[in-house]
Design an enzyme around this catalytic site. Structure first.
Site: not given
Ligand code: FAD
Length: 576
Positions: A509-511
């Site tokens: 995951y990231c932003r």
């Protein structure tokens, strides 16, 4: 030909006007029980808040203007009491003259709209309890504000309730919204409504979910409302915005068929079960565009279009209503939310298989001022990629995207078609790869097997059985991260693959979802067969699991490929 229309606002006025344009010699009588015809009911909340300063701008037409321009016989203050379908007559009460008369028709058009629901609780019928449906309702509420009201309670947290909350806050009223359901704006997805909810709270509205008013009474000039959570509120204004019900009493009494949703049954030409009686607007039920199930639309667009079809049918034109798609849009303080087609809840309820993607781009190019992240959620068929529904939430450019998606849906387009749409672009308006194109790219990747997604609602259940990999920068990770996540920035991933356990799936995951997609591609091509990227990243994660990020504020624009750099700038980590 003599056409009598009952109800002179959206559907009724539209039917009468089109009827005249199609036939210059017809006698057209428009009977409206209220004082105003063809007024802008959708604008009422905005005059309460002062955004529309002039009351007169809501009064689009008058009986005189309609007589002059369209030769319509408009009678305000005339209420239709009953219909005699055998004699082809209606009984009418002239409310001002207090007299009753009969009016014959060749064709009768029923456009009586809907009535605000007053919940069956003690005090709901008190005179001090307001609803907002027409100009006199609005005038009453404004009078109370002008008389010094300081605190207002709105019962119902959907579009009208929240538009009104915005108006009350603009007038500095302490504003409380109670909503019986577990979320505001239930016609949007849960995660979208939560972000909107945080935004409404940011503007000082006290929103109480899973709470209803249980009784209302007057005490010493104020209104006391008991709530289901055991508390009581003392307020100056109470507005019931708990939905509307089709106004079908006339039709029902005349033996006209009423459908399962409580609306008048009509065919695609807007003909009712009674000969020579047609109907349109909030009072009718129509098939859902996708499922064919009868639905109530309760929106001005369908009402106006149906009114037009009524006139076409009367004058022999080949015209048919195509069904209700449920396209809606609403401005709530600085944010806008829109939806079209089926929601996830609808699809689950109907047992229709679907896939979904979220994207977060900006309303327009990030380097041109005045933009912020724009969330799109798209639902589509796993078989052929046919678009099933979409929702958009953001600050700028929401209206354009929801309308493009609405047209795409009606045209039967697939997510593959969205990739190819040629949409207008210049920096103040969009991006060279428009958010609608991006939805197409991502959804097509998913269906092609180039992307596997995991979803925020899989958490925390998934945490025990997968490695959650945060691929953002350490600064972002330190600011907040999913509790179980390990951090390897995506730029370092190729060199640090041996730090990732191989015996379990890897969820990245990231932003916003872009960096984690790159990480996912690295993993997939490096022997990690069971990998997935978080759809919509942390921004969507917020809709399910609140984090310390400030949601509902127009944060810095997203620049997916430069998020590592942007994350270093002051304030960026505070906002979605
Ligand atoms: P109405 O517009 O309600 O007209 C029905 C008329 O029939 C009424 O004036 C009534 O007095 C009259 N009538 C009823 N019975 C009789 C009788 N027996 N004899 C004579 N006259 C009778 N929709 C959107 O799409 N977007 C929006 O942003 C939006 N905002 C809204 C905001 C507010 C505050 C409200 C109240 C509605 C809003 N709507 C919006 C909904 C939209 O206004 C309705 O869907 C639309 O007006 C329905 O048109 P209609 O002609 O069926 O009914």
């Amino acid at each position: 030909m003599k056409v009598v229309v009952v109800g002179g606002v959206a559907a009724g006025a539209s039917a009468a006007a089109r009827a005249r344009r199609l036939n210059e010699s017809a006698e057209i009588v428009l009977l409206e029980r209220g004082r105003f015809v063809s007024f802008a009911n959708c604008g009422l909340p905005y005059h309460i808040g002062g955004e529309i300063p002039e009351r007169e701008s809501l009064l689009l037409q008058t009986p005189e203007s309609l007589a002059a321009s369209l030769n319509l016989d408009v009678r305000t203050g005339h209420e239709v009491l009953s219909i005699d379908t055998d004699a082809k007559e209606v009984e009418v009460r002239d409310l001002l003259a207090d007299a009753t008369y009969r009016e014959s028709y060749d064709k009768l058009v029923l456009c009586p709209g809907a009535d605000p629901i007053r919940p069956p609780i003690p005090g709901a019928d008190l005179e001090c309890v307001d609803v907002l449906r027409n100009v006199p309702d609005m005038d009453r509420i404004i009078e109370k504000i002008d008389a010094g009201a300081t605190r207002a309670l709105i019962v119902g947290g959907s579009a009208i309730g929240l538009e009104l909350a915005e108006g009350f806050r603009a007038k500095d009223l302490e504003t409380i919204v109670v909503e019986m359901g577990d979320r505001i704006m239930p016609w949007l997805g849960r995660e979208m409504t939560r972000i909107l909810h945080f935004h409404v709270e940011l503007h000082g509205v006290d929103v109480r979910l899973s709470t209803s008013a249980t009784s209302i009474r007057e005490e010493d000039g104020r209104i006391v409302v008991d709530l289901s959570d055991g508390t009581s509120l003392e307020v100056d204004i109470v507005v019931l915005a708990a939905g509307v019900r089709p106004n079908v009493s006339l039709a029902r009494a005349a033996g006209i068929e009423i459908g399962p949703r409580g609306g008048i049954v009509v065919d695609p030409q807007m003909r009712t079960s009674a000969p020579d009686v047609l109907a349109a607007g909030d009072a009718v039920e129509t098939p859902h565009f996708h499922t064919g199930e009868p639905v109530l639309s309760m929106l001005a667009g369908p009402a106006n279009r149906q009114g037009r079809i009524v006139a076409d049918t009367i004058f022999g034109r080949d015209s048919a209503y195509r069904g209700t798609q449920g396209t809606g849009i609403v401005k709530i303080f600085d944010m806008t939310a829109g939806g079209t087609g089926m929601t996830e809840t609808d699809l689950i309820r109907h047992g229709i298989e679907f896939r979904k993607v979220y994207t977060h781009q900006n309303g327009h190019a990030e380097y041109y001022p005045g933009t912020a992240p724009l969330t799109i959620k798209a639902l589509f068929s796993p078989d052929d990629g046919a678009l099933l529904g979409a929702q958009v939430l953001g600050w700028d450019g929401v209206d354009k995207r929801i309308d493009v998606l609405s047209v795409a849906l009606q045209a039967g387009m697939t997510v593959y078609d969205l990739e190819h749409l040629e949409l207008g672009y210049a920096p103040p308006y969009g991006s060279a790869k428009d958010p609608v194109n991006m939805i197409g790219f991502q959804a097509s990747n998913l269906l092609a097997g180039d992307l596997d997604l995991w979803y925020a609602e899989d958490y925390p259940t998934c945490a025990d059985s997968v490695t959650i990999l945060d691929v953002r920068t350490p600064v972002e990770y330190d600011h907040w991260h999913v509790a179980e996540a390990i951090n390897i920035p995506y730029t370092e991933l190729r060199a640090r693959l041996d730090e990732i356990p191989k015996d379990r799936p890897v969820y990245t995951y990231c932003r916003s979802g872009f960096r984690s997609y790159i990480a996912y591609r690295v993993l997939k091509q490096s022997g990690f067969d069971d990998a997935a990227s978080l759809s919509g990243g942390m921004i969507t994660f917020h809709g399910f699991h609140r984090t310390p990020l400030k949601v509902g504020e127009g944060g810095r624009p997203v620049v997916t490929y430069a998020e590592d750099i942007l994350a270093q700038r002051p304030g960026v980590l505070e906002h979605i």
